[in-house]
Design an enzyme around this catalytic site. Sequence first.
Site, PDB file in Angstrom:
ATOM      1  N   ARG A  51       0.814  -1.225   0.000  1.00  0.00           N
ATOM      2  CA  ARG A  51       0.000   0.000   0.000  1.00  0.00           C
ATOM      3  C   ARG A  51       0.842   1.267   0.000  1.00  0.00           C
ATOM      4  O   ARG A  51       0.322   2.354  -0.268  1.00  0.00           O
ATOM      5  CB  ARG A  51      -0.949  -0.012   1.200  1.00  0.00           C
ATOM      6  CG  ARG A  51      -2.179  -0.896   0.988  1.00  0.00           C
ATOM      7  CD  ARG A  51      -3.082  -0.916   2.204  1.00  0.00           C
ATOM      8  NE  ARG A  51      -2.563  -1.800   3.239  1.00  0.00           N
ATOM      9  CZ  ARG A  51      -3.126  -1.960   4.431  1.00  0.00           C
ATOM     10  NH1 ARG A  51      -4.218  -1.269   4.741  1.00  0.00           N
ATOM     11  NH2 ARG A  51      -2.607  -2.797   5.315  1.00  0.00           N
ATOM     12  N   ARG A  54      27.589  24.879   2.135  1.00  0.00           N
ATOM     13  CA  ARG A  54      27.854  23.523   1.672  1.00  0.00           C
ATOM     14  C   ARG A  54      28.810  22.820   2.635  1.00  0.00           C
ATOM     15  O   ARG A  54      29.389  23.471   3.514  1.00  0.00           O
ATOM     16  CB  ARG A  54      28.410  23.576   0.249  1.00  0.00           C
ATOM     17  CG  ARG A  54      27.374  24.066  -0.765  1.00  0.00           C
ATOM     18  CD  ARG A  54      27.996  24.383  -2.100  1.00  0.00           C
ATOM     19  NE  ARG A  54      28.630  23.220  -2.693  1.00  0.00           N
ATOM     20  CZ  ARG A  54      29.406  23.279  -3.780  1.00  0.00           C
ATOM     21  NH1 ARG A  54      29.644  24.455  -4.366  1.00  0.00           N
ATOM     22  NH2 ARG A  54      29.952  22.169  -4.266  1.00  0.00           N
TER      23      ARG A  54
END
Length: 551
Positions: free
Chosen positions: A19, A353
């Site tokens: 599901r 970063r």
Amino acid sequence: MSLTQPAAVVVLAAGEGTRMKSRTPKVLHEIGGRSLLGHALRAARALGPARLAVVVRHERDAVAAHATALDDGVTIVDQDAIPGTGRAVQCALTALDAAARGATAAAVATETWLIGPVVVMAGDTPLLDAGTLAELLRAHTADANAVTVLTTTVDEPHGYGRILREGGAVVGVVEERDATAEQRLIREINTSTYVFDAAVLRDALGSVGQDNDQGEVYLTDVVALAHRRGLPVRAISVEDSLLVEGVNDRVQLAALGAELNRRTLKQWMRDGVSVVDPSATWVDVDVELARDVTLLPGTQLHGRTRVGEGATIGPDTTLRDVVVGAGATVIRTHGSEAELEAGSTTGPFAYLRPGAHLGQQGKIGTFVEVKNANIGAGAKVPHLTYVGDADIGEGTNIGASSVFVNYDGVAKHRTRIGAHARTGSDNMFVAPVTVGDGAYTGAGTTVREDVPPGALAVSGGPQRTIDGWVLRRRPGTAAAEAAARALGGAAEPDAAEDASDPEAADPGAAGTGAAALSPQARAERARAVPASRTPRDHQVPGATAEGDSNR
């Protein structure tokens, strides 16, 4: 009462989870920065079991690798082709018995089996915590039960196994598909969490068949078998049904993710963190926050982010595995694997970063990207700059629109700028290069060679100004008309000005009128319409004409 150490905890993670409609195994989906299986293993390990087993089948390699990455002490158990939770636990018991025999010096001469309480839990109930499991285990031990099942009562029990009682005593569990109409009205449900006596579990599973609607070996049948044999079977019920709710589809995944976040924020607020808008703030379960931290709307803190005392994060900030020091401010920033020391300021619109490091009282400003770089204490990179693979000394100021040119097409190189340096706007630092302590660079400089301490580096040539160029080369344009007005109506430069214009010395370029203009100039002149003759509906939207009262 002290907690009895379980002989084993078995986590069921073999299901396909159809599901979910996903290529990712159900138990590897995440909420709160941790997989469903990760939540289960964390709760299970907190019980201090002698052995911890994870039963796998669907996407076996991915689930097994994830489990061992989270906990290298787990035993991976493969369920065979026989379906059902009972078969899964039977496979686990076989593996655990073998492990128990292998750990016994006298195993060759004697039969050794796993002995003691065995906790069985699903791998898809992310809110089930160690405290709830510990209470279940204590009740099991205190009552000397053969089987203790964790239950809860819900308004909508559809899809769950129902707890069957006679005179208040638990006599069995019936699955939804096998239940009668009367049994389906029962609201007390099974949570797929149990404690079994190992010997009882082993013996009962040998008697469980597949005579049911789904053709599976049900673990729930052990409850009825133990009752029929006169063994003590008890149920412990939890009022908070969300603690034991499983995930079967993405709707439930999102709902439990939101609930976990709500509970996480609630606890942080009780611990002294200000969350201005909890509905717009997300904090993973492994994030650490100090007191007097303020989280503004739109903040998302992921992974192992740590925020120091008195820091302010947000609005609209996403950080993953970032360390933020005490008193720091981070505004509208996206960052990962970075460190911002105490008192520093970052943003708005900064991009951090991995490897970005900002020292105490330092500043990373608007539209600044930093990667693998150390920016020293009190140093500032205020505007529109890329800092990659660099070391910037304390107290240095980097001018706007600068680029640390770190890549030559093959390898990355490093730039080093010393302490208390002042670099001009629009600088290019072509690595590898070093700018010494206290050095200056002029605006527009391309730094290709090392700059000694205290020196000034300037790479641009002298500015050339050609007077009257627009009047000669762009006559009839809006620019020429504006220049003429500013010059008091002068329409032509003098001879000295003509001599300074290299185009004027070119016979092919000289002349008057449109015929003498370049194609670019003719096009610009053709497009130009004097403002006094521009119809209102042709003016630039938002512009104001002379005489407008709202200029």
